[in-house]
Structure formats: structure tokens, C-alpha cells
Design an enzyme around this catalytic site. Structure first.
Site, short mmCIF file in Angstrom:
data_model
loop_
_atom_site.label_atom_id
_atom_site.label_comp_id
_atom_site.label_asym_id
_atom_site.label_seq_id
_atom_site.Cartn_x
_atom_site.Cartn_y
_atom_site.Cartn_z
N SER A 234 -8.95 0.67 8.24
CA SER A 234 -8.29 0.53 7.66
C SER A 234 -8.23 -0.72 6.90
O SER A 234 -7.71 -0.64 5.59
CB SER A 234 -7.50 2.01 7.26
OG SER A 234 -7.97 3.12 7.17
N SER B 131 -8.59 2.45 4.25
CA SER B 131 -8.45 3.07 3.65
C SER B 131 -7.73 2.63 2.43
O SER B 131 -6.16 2.65 1.52
CB SER B 131 -6.96 4.16 3.89
OG SER B 131 -6.06 3.97 5.05
N LYS C 134 0.78 -1.72 -0.10
CA LYS C 134 -0.31 0.01 -0.06
C LYS C 134 0.82 1.50 -0.03
O LYS C 134 2.16 1.17 0.85
CB LYS C 134 -0.96 -0.34 1.78
CG LYS C 134 -1.85 1.16 1.33
CD LYS C 134 -2.49 1.32 2.66
CE LYS C 134 -3.38 2.16 2.75
NZ LYS C 134 -4.19 1.95 4.21
#
Length: 489
Positions: free
Chosen positions: A185, A161, A83
Site C-alpha cells: 500500500s 491503500s 493518510k
């Protein structure tokens, strides 16, 4: 964007065979010599090429070859994605979902400790995945990248996220991907995409060398996976103390990888399906939790309705301030590195509003927020003297349509934070307290979208949660479910 190889037969491993394996399974195939790491990579690249254009889940072009890794590690040669937030890679630009990082992003000359441990474990990083700006959203639709789409229904959110990582894992492009969690997230996108999402105990996974803690201790690092055994085995590889840490947790009594294989002793499990915020909980979601509660009772656990005494008005006030303080310091730091000024040309509207709110906070304001965190943590600690596990939904609804959580909306910081927490009420509590929580894909909505169910325990109870997760995975298996966007088709 990634049209190099069409799905189908790849020498040594078909794409559908690759996409059906979890990380542990792929590692075993490589170790046994049944396939080579190179053959796995070719299948992985074909899988990524097949789904990436439909999901918009990559933050940059895939690397020309996997990044350097320990081929002899327990996950030697297993394809992986990182990520594009917090965990950074030496020499590789990071953009954090933000225009504030500049046209070329920000490049660091060193790996974070977590990235070094991913390499040591043998994970072969192929690509970076999308994140909302500064991670401040339960959705992944940043202006810099556009909408990341859910492989179960591309008109719906992949969550946030860690939405890019979750979309790629759910679609079969990679079996496991890095994720982090400041308010849910890891767990929210796991729930929306039909994955396993473990948020570890605060301090379990290091943030070295950049920080001792992130988001005032609310945030942690780990991954999204398809199976409980992958989450357990990967936690063994990346957990552990680093000199200079703020926290040093006791070593687990046995490897995490052994936990999903055993049935836990009878546990005291509290069930709660009503939103602490007073917001709506989808009936399909509540029904999924109730069904899991029945399964747990059938497995011999003591299950009853109960909830911690959570003062939501206090809780949301603390989060207004903690998130704004985080945004103020993060935006300031990125601005110093990029040379760009915070403003509407570099930040989305709600992030800019949070930054400006945070700059106005005083030391007294933050002290009050931390005092609320203390009171809330004490209450949850008291609750866990009576109950081993709190069973809740992961999110109030299945994945909402794209655009529902638009971070560029004209909302002030409090209105935006409240909107987020009304939709994802159940995950942020465990960021504030630092306790571990595990989302499992144990339900399906009437429209065919996954429903995540959350199991939360006391501090340092990851082993128990993984054992309970393994027991539920055997009782209510999900391995055969496939989204509409699937690399193996």
C-alpha cells in the site's frame, strides 16, 4: 471544495516553484531565509486548492492552518498530509475510509508515536488523505469518499491503500505524505503515480502506543515521496525504538540520508518479471524492468534471472487468513468504539465478507498461516544468501481504470483477495517476510502512465536499497516528468 486561492503568483513563492521542489529542497529554502514558512504554506494551499477537486484525494477539509510542528526540525515548515488510517492525530477525527466509524468519525486524545515524530521533524500537516475501507484494497474508491483519481489520467486508479497521499504528492500539492503498507500500500500507489515508495523493515517505524505490530506483522508505516533523498532523510526522523516494542532493530551504520549520495559496491541482483500467481504481466511493465536490469548491469552490478521458490498456493492461503483475521479484529474494535454494528449499511461487501470469514477462523487456522509465513521467510532468507537484491515489477500493470478493483463487489473473501493479488502479485511477499522494498518510477507505459519497478533486499537493508535507488535516480532521472493534473500549471 478548496477554492480559496487560484494558482499563480503567491507572495514570496510561485506555485509552480513550490510544486517543483521536493521536501528537502523546500526545507533548505526556508532555512536559508529565501522564503518563509508562511509563504510556503500559502503556495501549498493554492496548490492543494488547484488539484484537490480534480483528484478527490482528501478525506476531510484542509485544516485552517498547519497543525502544530517543530519549526526548527529538519523539515521545518514543509507541507505534509496524513493518510486517514492507523496514524492518528490528537483531537482530529479519523474515518479509516469506513462508514463504520460513524458520521463524525473516531477521535483520539493523543497522537500516535509516528504522528509525534512527524511533528518533531517539522512537517506542517495540512490535510488528511483518502484510504479504502480498512486499507483492504490496492485501489482507493471507498463508498464514504468516492473515487480518488490518478493525476496522470483521472480515469485511472491512484492505487491503494495510500492512494490519496500518492495522488496529492504526484500532483504537486504536497512534496511528501504519510502512507502505510500491508500488502503493497506504499509501493503500489507510488508505482501508479510515478513516486518513490519505501516499505521499511518490520519494526523500523513504531506503531506505538496502539500496537506492537499490525496485520500480524505484515503492515508498516512510512511515506510516499518524489525523491530518494526525501525518503532517506525522513526515515532518519521517524525510525527508532520505543520502550515496550516487540522488535528492536540495530541502528544503521550511518544516517539513511547519506545513502543516496553514494554509489553502492557491485551487488548481486536477481531479476524476475513473471507473476508468481500465474496472472498476466503487462508487456510494458516487463520491458521496464528489463531496461532497469540492463542499466544496473551497465553500472557494474551482477544481474541474472532468478526467483525465490515461492509456493503460491500456500502463500495465498496464508494471506486469506491473515487479512481476514485482521479485518475481524479491526472491525470489531471500530464497532466497539463507534457503537455501530458491522453490516451492509456500515461496511463494503468485500470487507464485510472478510470480517465474517475471519470470525470463523480457529487458532489452528491461524497457526497454519503463521507456519506458512515462517517457511516462506526462510526461503527468502536463503535466497538472499545468494542475491543482495530482487528486482521485479511493482505491480503487474500500470494503473488500471477506475472501478476494476471495486471493494463493494459481490465476491467472497477468497475471490476478492485472489483478485487483488493477481493484479499486484509482486509486493505482498515482503509484507509477509518483513523485508524492506523500494518502488521507483523508472518506466512509462505506451499510454503515458508511470510504471514502478521494485527493489527488495534482506531484513534491515534499507541503506543498501536507498543507495541503489539514488544511483538509479542519477542514471534514469524522473524529476522532470509532470502529470496532466499538476499544481504548477
Amino acid at each position: 471544495m478548496c477554492g480559496r486561492v487560484a494558482p499563480g503568483n503567491v507572495a514570496g513563492m510561485r506555485v509552480d516553484e513550490y510544486a517543483a521542489q521536493d521536501a528537502t529542497g523546500i526545507a533548505e529554502l526556508i532555512r536559508s531565509g529565501e522564503v518563509s514558512a508562511a509563504e510556503v504554506y500559502e503556495a501549498a494551499r493554492a496548490a492543494l486548492d488547484a488539484v484537490a477537486p480534480r483528484l478527490n484525494a482528501t478525506a476531510a477539509e484542509p485544516f485552517e492552518k498547519p497543525l502544530e510542528h517543530n519549526a526548527d526540525g529538519p523539515f521545518g515548515g514543509v507541507p505534509f498530509a496524513v493518510k486517514d488510517l492507523v496514524c492518528h492525530i490528537a483531537g482530529v477525527p479519523t474515518r479509516m475510509g469506513s462508514r463504520l466509524t460513524g458520521p463524525d468519525g473516531l477521535t483520539f486524545g493523543y497522537d500516535t508515536e509516528l504522528m509525534a515524530r512527524f511533528r518533531a521533524a517539522g512537517l506542517a500537516t495540512m490535510v488528511q488523505t483518502t484510504s479504502p475501507e480498512m486499507g483492504f484494497n490496492a485501489n482507493t474508491e471507498p463508498l464514504i469518499h468516492g473515487s480518488t483519481r490518478n493525476p496522470w489520467n483521472p480515469g485511472h486508479s491512484a492505487g491503494g491503500s495510500s492512494g490519496g497521499s500518492a495522488a496529492l504528492v504526484a500532483a504537486g500539492a504536497v512534496p511528501v505524505a504519510h502512507a502505510n503498507d500491508g500488502g503493497g500500500s506504499i509501493r503500489i500507489p507510488a508505482g501508479y503515480n510515478g513516486l518513490v515508495g519505501l516499505k521499511p523493515t518490520r519494526g523500523r517505524v513504531s506503531l506505538a502506543p496502539d500496537a506492537q505490530e499490525a496485520l500480524y506483522g505484515f503492515a508498516c508505516e512510512f511515506a510516499v515521496t518524489r525523491t530518494v533523498r526525501d525518503a532517506a532523510a525522513l526515515l532518519d526522523q521517524v525510525a527508532g525504538w520505543v520502550p515496550g516494542e516487540k522488535y528492536r532493530l540495530p541502528e544503521p551504520p550511518r544516517p539513511f540520508a547519506t545513502e543516496p549520495e553514494r554509489d553502492p559496491a557491485a551487488l548481486r541482483i536477481a531479476v524476475h518479471t513473471e507473476s508468481w500467481a500465474g496472472s498476466e504481466v503487462d508487456p510494458d511493465v516487463a520491458a521496464a524492468v528489463d531496461s532497469v536490469a540492463d542499466t544496473l548491469a551497465d553500472l557494474g552490478h551482477r544481474v541474472e534471472r532468478a526467483t525465490p521458490a515461492l509456493d503460491w498456493a500456500e502463500f495465498i492461503l496464508a494471506n486469506f487468513r491473515i487479512w481476514a483475521g485482521f479485518l475481524a479484529e479491526s472491525v470489531h474494535g471500530v464497532s466497539q468504539l463507534s457503537g455501530l454494528a458491522p453490516g451492509p449499511d456500515t461496511l463494503e461487501a468485500t470487507v464485510l465478507a472478510g470480517y465474517e470469514y475471519g470470525r470463523r477462523l480457529t487458532a489452528v487456522d491461524m497457526g497454519e498461516a503463521l507456519a506458512i509465513a515462517n517457511r516462506t521467510s526462510r526461503e527468502l532468507g536463503r535466497f538472499h544468501q545468494e542475491y543482495d537484491v530482487l528486482l521485479t515489477p511493482t505491480a503487474n500493470t500500470p494503473a488500471p481504470p477506475l472501478g476494476v478493483l471495486d471493494a463493494n463487489a459481490d465476491l467472497d473473501h477468497e475471490a476478492w483477495t485472489r483478485k487483488l493479488f493477481d493484479i499486484v502479485t509482486f509486493t505482498p511477499l515482503f509484507n509477509l517476510t518483513g523485508a524492506p522494498a523500494l518502488s521507483l518510477p523508472l518506466g512509462v507505459s505506451s499510454t503515458g502512465l508511470p510504471i514502478g519497478v521494485q527493489l527488495a533486499g534482506d531484513l534491515c537493508s534499507e541503506g543498501m536499497l536507498l543507495a541503489l535507488g539514488g544511483q538509479l535516480e542519477r542514471a534514469v532521472p524522473w524529476a522532470g516528468r509532470r502529470p496532466g493534473v499538476w499544481a504548477g500549471v
